[in-house]
Design a protein around this motif. Structure first.
Motif, PDB file in Angstrom:
ATOM      1  N   PRO A   5       0.814  -1.222   0.000  1.00  0.00           N
ATOM      2  CA  PRO A   5       0.000   0.000   0.000  1.00  0.00           C
ATOM      3  C   PRO A   5       0.850   1.276   0.000  1.00  0.00           C
ATOM      4  O   PRO A   5       0.500   2.247  -0.671  1.00  0.00           O
ATOM      5  N   LEU A   6       1.955   1.250   0.708  1.00  0.00           N
ATOM      6  CA  LEU A   6       2.817   2.433   0.750  1.00  0.00           C
ATOM      7  C   LEU A   6       3.566   2.603  -0.562  1.00  0.00           C
ATOM      8  O   LEU A   6       3.667   3.715  -1.083  1.00  0.00           O
ATOM      9  N   LEU A   7       4.079   1.525  -1.087  1.00  0.00           N
ATOM     10  CA  LEU A   7       4.839   1.611  -2.335  1.00  0.00           C
ATOM     11  C   LEU A   7       3.961   1.996  -3.517  1.00  0.00           C
ATOM     12  O   LEU A   7       4.456   2.539  -4.508  1.00  0.00           O
ATOM     13  N   ALA A   8       2.653   1.743  -3.412  1.00  0.00           N
ATOM     14  CA  ALA A   8       1.714   2.118  -4.475  1.00  0.00           C
ATOM     15  C   ALA A   8       1.199   3.547  -4.312  1.00  0.00           C
ATOM     16  O   ALA A   8       0.538   4.067  -5.218  1.00  0.00           O
ATOM     17  N   ALA A   9       1.498   4.185  -3.202  1.00  0.00           N
ATOM     18  CA  ALA A   9       1.014   5.542  -2.927  1.00  0.00           C
ATOM     19  C   ALA A   9       1.792   6.559  -3.766  1.00  0.00           C
ATOM     20  O   ALA A   9       2.839   6.257  -4.341  1.00  0.00           O
ATOM     21  N   SER A  10       1.279   7.777  -3.792  1.00  0.00           N
ATOM     22  CA  SER A  10       1.939   8.853  -4.536  1.00  0.00           C
ATOM     23  C   SER A  10       3.299   9.168  -3.920  1.00  0.00           C
ATOM     24  O   SER A  10       3.557   8.863  -2.753  1.00  0.00           O
ATOM     25  N   TRP A  11       4.175   9.801  -4.698  1.00  0.00           N
ATOM     26  CA  TRP A  11       5.532  10.068  -4.214  1.00  0.00           C
ATOM     27  C   TRP A  11       5.546  10.938  -2.958  1.00  0.00           C
ATOM     28  O   TRP A  11       6.369  10.691  -2.077  1.00  0.00           O
ATOM     29  N   PRO A  12       4.677  11.945  -2.802  1.00  0.00           N
ATOM     30  CA  PRO A  12       4.761  12.718  -1.547  1.00  0.00           C
ATOM     31  C   PRO A  12       4.455  11.857  -0.319  1.00  0.00           C
ATOM     32  O   PRO A  12       5.080  12.034   0.727  1.00  0.00           O
ATOM     33  N   ILE A  13       3.525  10.929  -0.454  1.00  0.00           N
ATOM     34  CA  ILE A  13       3.174  10.068   0.676  1.00  0.00           C
ATOM     35  C   ILE A  13       4.336   9.136   0.993  1.00  0.00           C
ATOM     36  O   ILE A  13       4.704   8.955   2.158  1.00  0.00           O
ATOM     37  N   ARG A  14       4.932   8.538  -0.018  1.00  0.00           N
ATOM     38  CA  ARG A  14       6.089   7.651   0.211  1.00  0.00           C
ATOM     39  C   ARG A  14       7.243   8.421   0.848  1.00  0.00           C
ATOM     40  O   ARG A  14       7.840   7.968   1.827  1.00  0.00           O
ATOM     41  N   PHE A  15       7.563   9.567   0.287  1.00  0.00           N
ATOM     42  CA  PHE A  15       8.648  10.414   0.789  1.00  0.00           C
ATOM     43  C   PHE A  15       8.403  10.773   2.254  1.00  0.00           C
ATOM     44  O   PHE A  15       9.281  10.634   3.106  1.00  0.00           O
ATOM     45  N   HIS A  16       7.193  11.215   2.539  1.00  0.00           N
ATOM     46  CA  HIS A  16       6.781  11.615   3.884  1.00  0.00           C
ATOM     47  C   HIS A  16       6.855  10.434   4.859  1.00  0.00           C
ATOM     48  O   HIS A  16       7.418  10.558   5.951  1.00  0.00           O
ATOM     49  N   ALA A  17       6.310   9.306   4.462  1.00  0.00           N
ATOM     50  CA  ALA A  17       6.251   8.142   5.352  1.00  0.00           C
ATOM     51  C   ALA A  17       7.644   7.595   5.664  1.00  0.00           C
ATOM     52  O   ALA A  17       7.945   7.292   6.824  1.00  0.00           O
ATOM     53  N   PHE A  18       8.499   7.473   4.652  1.00  0.00           N
ATOM     54  CA  PHE A  18       9.832   6.938   4.913  1.00  0.00           C
ATOM     55  C   PHE A  18      10.668   7.898   5.747  1.00  0.00           C
ATOM     56  O   PHE A  18      11.425   7.472   6.623  1.00  0.00           O
ATOM     57  N   ALA A  19      10.515   9.209   5.521  1.00  0.00           N
ATOM     58  CA  ALA A  19      11.221  10.181   6.359  1.00  0.00           C
ATOM     59  C   ALA A  19      10.711  10.102   7.802  1.00  0.00           C
ATOM     60  O   ALA A  19      11.503  10.155   8.750  1.00  0.00           O
ATOM     61  N   ALA A  20       9.396   9.952   7.980  1.00  0.00           N
ATOM     62  CA  ALA A  20       8.824   9.848   9.327  1.00  0.00           C
ATOM     63  C   ALA A  20       9.303   8.583  10.041  1.00  0.00           C
ATOM     64  O   ALA A  20       9.624   8.621  11.236  1.00  0.00           O
ATOM     65  N   MET A  21       9.363   7.467   9.314  1.00  0.00           N
ATOM     66  CA  MET A  21       9.843   6.228   9.936  1.00  0.00           C
ATOM     67  C   MET A  21      11.312   6.353  10.335  1.00  0.00           C
ATOM     68  O   MET A  21      11.703   5.899  11.419  1.00  0.00           O
ATOM     69  N   GLY A  22      12.113   6.983   9.494  1.00  0.00           N
ATOM     70  CA  GLY A  22      13.515   7.210   9.844  1.00  0.00           C
ATOM     71  C   GLY A  22      13.652   8.122  11.042  1.00  0.00           C
ATOM     72  O   GLY A  22      14.455   7.866  11.955  1.00  0.00           O
ATOM     73  N   ALA A  23      12.863   9.194  11.066  1.00  0.00           N
ATOM     74  CA  ALA A  23      12.899  10.124  12.196  1.00  0.00           C
ATOM     75  C   ALA A  23      12.446   9.446  13.482  1.00  0.00           C
ATOM     76  O   ALA A  23      13.006   9.683  14.555  1.00  0.00           O
ATOM     77  N   PHE A  24      11.438   8.587  13.368  1.00  0.00           N
ATOM     78  CA  PHE A  24      10.960   7.878  14.552  1.00  0.00           C
ATOM     79  C   PHE A  24      12.057   6.972  15.119  1.00  0.00           C
ATOM     80  O   PHE A  24      12.321   6.983  16.321  1.00  0.00           O
ATOM     81  N   ALA A  25      12.706   6.207  14.252  1.00  0.00           N
ATOM     82  CA  ALA A  25      13.777   5.304  14.700  1.00  0.00           C
ATOM     83  C   ALA A  25      14.933   6.083  15.311  1.00  0.00           C
ATOM     84  O   ALA A  25      15.424   5.736  16.398  1.00  0.00           O
ATOM     85  N   LEU A  26      15.371   7.142  14.637  1.00  0.00           N
ATOM     86  CA  LEU A  26      16.471   7.945  15.187  1.00  0.00           C
ATOM     87  C   LEU A  26      16.051   8.665  16.465  1.00  0.00           C
ATOM     88  O   LEU A  26      16.865   8.858  17.366  1.00  0.00           O
ATOM     89  N   GLY A  27      14.786   9.050  16.548  1.00  0.00           N
ATOM     90  CA  GLY A  27      14.289   9.705  17.761  1.00  0.00           C
ATOM     91  C   GLY A  27      14.371   8.793  18.971  1.00  0.00           C
ATOM     92  O   GLY A  27      14.731   9.233  20.065  1.00  0.00           O
ATOM     93  N   ILE A  28      14.064   7.528  18.780  1.00  0.00           N
ATOM     94  CA  ILE A  28      14.181   6.564  19.880  1.00  0.00           C
ATOM     95  C   ILE A  28      15.637   6.445  20.311  1.00  0.00           C
ATOM     96  O   ILE A  28      15.947   6.439  21.510  1.00  0.00           O
ATOM     97  N   VAL A  29      16.544   6.392  19.333  1.00  0.00           N
ATOM     98  CA  VAL A  29      17.978   6.341  19.652  1.00  0.00           C
ATOM     99  C   VAL A  29      18.379   7.582  20.434  1.00  0.00           C
ATOM    100  O   VAL A  29      19.064   7.495  21.469  1.00  0.00           O
ATOM    101  N   GLN A  30      17.925   8.743  19.985  1.00  0.00           N
ATOM    102  CA  GLN A  30      18.276   9.999  20.657  1.00  0.00           C
ATOM    103  C   GLN A  30      17.756  10.046  22.090  1.00  0.00           C
ATOM    104  O   GLN A  30      18.448  10.530  22.983  1.00  0.00           O
TER     105      GLN A  30
END
Length: 132
Positions: A5-30
């Protein structure tokens, strides 16, 4: 997990979601790692960049339209765009408690709470996490 579902979404949604997932993971580390160290500052800059990407990319996502093309989530993006530079400035001038409070607010509000709302049935991330 089903990424289709994510890979089939529009590029802004994919870009947004992957950046958010990365930020979430790094936020936990921080949150768990020692503060004030070189790794904390380095990861912090990467996290801040990802948060900027998350906030800016949201303005190209218009799935929930309450006021024209906008929704309440766009207020959160504006909050993030104001809070992020203020938090970075606070760290720069050694206002540690202000920096901590602002960064935790961003993590909890813009990633954790907003992320929970993406898991509502019918949303793309619900399909990714729980399937259809």
């Amino acid at each position: 997990m089903n990424w289709e579902p994510l890979l089939a979404a529009s590029w802004p949604i994919r870009f947004h979601a992957f950046a958010a997932m990365g930020a979430f993971a790094l936020g936990i580390v921080q949150l768990a790692a020692p503060k004030g160290t070189l790794p904390h500052r380095t990861i912090g800059w990467v996290w801040a960049f990802l948060m900027l990407v998350v906030a800016v990319s949201s303005f190209w996502i218009h799935d929930i339209k309450l006021w024209g093309p906008w929704s309440p989530i766009h207020f959160l993006s504006i909050f993030s765009l104001i809070t992020l530079p203020a938090a970075l400035y606070a760290a720069r001038v050694h206002r540690v408690s202000t920096h901590r409070r602002a960064m935790i607010s961003l993590f909890v509000g813009a990633l954790l709470i907003a992320g929970i709302f993406t898991l509502v049935p019918g949303r793309i991330m619900h399909g990714v996490v729980f399937g259809h």
